[in-house]
Design a protein around this motif. Structure first.
Motif, mmCIF file in Angstrom:
data_model
loop_
_atom_site.group_PDB
_atom_site.id
_atom_site.type_symbol
_atom_site.label_atom_id
_atom_site.label_comp_id
_atom_site.label_asym_id
_atom_site.label_seq_id
_atom_site.Cartn_x
_atom_site.Cartn_y
_atom_site.Cartn_z
ATOM 1 N N ARG A 35 -65.230 30.106 31.302
ATOM 2 C CA ARG A 35 -66.007 31.165 30.660
ATOM 3 C C ARG A 35 -67.199 30.609 29.901
ATOM 4 O O ARG A 35 -68.194 31.317 29.709
ATOM 5 C CB ARG A 35 -65.103 31.996 29.753
ATOM 6 C CG ARG A 35 -64.211 32.915 30.593
ATOM 7 C CD ARG A 35 -63.294 33.849 29.832
ATOM 8 N NE ARG A 35 -63.872 34.411 28.643
ATOM 9 C CZ ARG A 35 -63.316 34.296 27.430
ATOM 10 N NH1 ARG A 35 -62.182 33.645 27.270
ATOM 11 N NH2 ARG A 35 -63.882 34.854 26.398
ATOM 12 N N ASP A 50 -53.633 27.205 33.032
ATOM 13 C CA ASP A 50 -54.420 28.319 33.574
ATOM 14 C C ASP A 50 -55.302 28.931 32.491
ATOM 15 O O ASP A 50 -56.485 29.215 32.719
ATOM 16 C CB ASP A 50 -53.505 29.418 34.134
ATOM 17 C CG ASP A 50 -52.671 28.969 35.320
ATOM 18 O OD1 ASP A 50 -53.119 28.075 36.069
ATOM 19 O OD2 ASP A 50 -51.574 29.530 35.495
ATOM 20 N N LEU A 51 -54.739 29.142 31.328
ATOM 21 C CA LEU A 51 -55.485 29.746 30.220
ATOM 22 C C LEU A 51 -56.593 28.814 29.727
ATOM 23 O O LEU A 51 -57.701 29.271 29.419
ATOM 24 C CB LEU A 51 -54.542 30.116 29.084
ATOM 25 C CG LEU A 51 -53.496 31.181 29.436
ATOM 26 C CD1 LEU A 51 -52.533 31.388 28.272
ATOM 27 C CD2 LEU A 51 -54.154 32.479 29.845
ATOM 28 N N ALA A 92 -60.920 35.850 39.955
ATOM 29 C CA ALA A 92 -60.176 34.772 40.615
ATOM 30 C C ALA A 92 -59.114 35.341 41.555
ATOM 31 O O ALA A 92 -58.928 34.842 42.675
ATOM 32 C CB ALA A 92 -59.531 33.874 39.557
ATOM 33 N N MET A 93 -58.456 36.399 41.129
ATOM 34 C CA MET A 93 -57.434 37.017 41.964
ATOM 35 C C MET A 93 -58.068 37.602 43.227
ATOM 36 O O MET A 93 -57.558 37.417 44.327
ATOM 37 C CB MET A 93 -56.708 38.115 41.166
ATOM 38 C CG MET A 93 -55.533 38.763 41.892
ATOM 39 S SD MET A 93 -55.896 40.224 42.913
ATOM 40 C CE MET A 93 -56.785 41.296 41.832
ATOM 41 N N GLU A 114 -61.600 37.225 29.370
ATOM 42 C CA GLU A 114 -60.553 36.431 30.017
ATOM 43 C C GLU A 114 -59.976 37.185 31.213
ATOM 44 O O GLU A 114 -59.822 36.642 32.292
ATOM 45 C CB GLU A 114 -59.420 36.202 28.995
ATOM 46 C CG GLU A 114 -59.054 34.797 28.779
ATOM 47 C CD GLU A 114 -57.960 34.697 27.710
ATOM 48 O OE1 GLU A 114 -56.965 35.457 27.752
ATOM 49 O OE2 GLU A 114 -58.105 33.828 26.852
ATOM 50 N N SER A 115 -59.652 38.453 30.994
ATOM 51 C CA SER A 115 -59.032 39.241 32.062
ATOM 52 C C SER A 115 -60.016 39.511 33.203
ATOM 53 O O SER A 115 -59.608 39.546 34.370
ATOM 54 C CB SER A 115 -58.468 40.547 31.516
ATOM 55 O OG SER A 115 -59.471 41.311 30.905
ATOM 56 N N ASN A 134 -59.375 28.892 32.253
ATOM 57 C CA ASN A 134 -60.096 30.147 32.076
ATOM 58 C C ASN A 134 -61.077 30.029 30.909
ATOM 59 O O ASN A 134 -62.241 30.404 31.024
ATOM 60 C CB ASN A 134 -59.094 31.282 31.830
ATOM 61 C CG ASN A 134 -59.734 32.649 31.790
ATOM 62 O OD1 ASN A 134 -60.659 32.910 31.031
ATOM 63 N ND2 ASN A 134 -59.209 33.558 32.605
ATOM 64 N N MET A 160 -60.039 36.402 35.312
ATOM 65 C CA MET A 160 -58.791 36.310 36.086
ATOM 66 C C MET A 160 -58.797 37.309 37.239
ATOM 67 O O MET A 160 -58.316 37.003 38.328
ATOM 68 C CB MET A 160 -57.586 36.549 35.185
ATOM 69 C CG MET A 160 -57.342 35.413 34.206
ATOM 70 S SD MET A 160 -57.117 33.837 35.026
ATOM 71 C CE MET A 160 -55.391 33.598 34.736
ATOM 72 N N CYS A 172 -49.123 33.115 33.433
ATOM 73 C CA CYS A 172 -50.102 32.039 33.491
ATOM 74 C C CYS A 172 -49.567 30.873 32.676
ATOM 75 O O CYS A 172 -48.930 31.076 31.638
ATOM 76 C CB CYS A 172 -51.445 32.480 32.907
ATOM 77 S SG CYS A 172 -52.238 33.792 33.833
#
Length: 135
Positions: A22, A14-15, A38-39, A31-32, A18, A35, A10
């Protein structure tokens, strides 16, 4: 059995995106987890592009199931585009009939001047096609 991807790369952007997203979502979402959502959304969008027949068509989704999921996924996107007057021209007729799946009526296009349907049929009947077999 859960398979874990060892890692994805990322960018700092991107971070940051994110982190900013949030703020507007569930406080318990990590965070994960964001993601991962989003994936999965991206995989459904990419699955719609995989229309060619054969293995992997529509990413393995049943077309009706994928259509239902994409409808739910894309509704916020379409509402955003409408609010910001950025809906693609192709879809603008649909907003006139909110809640209706029918497109705006389109006037029939007359044939170009000088071409008569009856005459073109007569010419084809007389001449045949150049791909006809002469057996």
């Amino acid at each position: 059995m859960t398979v874990r991807v060892k890692g994805i790369r990322c960018t700092e952007d991107d971070l940051e995106r994110n982190r900013l997203l949030r703020v507007h979502r569930d406080n318990d979402e990590s965070e994960s987890e964001l993601m991962l959502k989003a994936m999965r959304l991206g995989m459904r969008l990419l699955s719609a592009e995989a229309w060619a027949g054969g293995t992997g068509q529509y990413g393995g989704y049943d077309p009706q199931t994928l259509a239902q999921r994409l409808q739910a996924d894309l509704l916020p996107v379409l509402e955003f585009l409408i609010r910001h007057d950025a809906l693609p021209a192709l879809l603008q007729g649909y907003t006139a009939h909110a809640g209706s799946p029918l497109p705006a009526p389109v006037a029939p296009v007359p044939p170009p001047a000088g071409i008569h349907r009856e005459a073109s049929g007569a010419v084809l009947a007389f001449s045949g096609g150049f791909l006809d077999d002469d057996d």
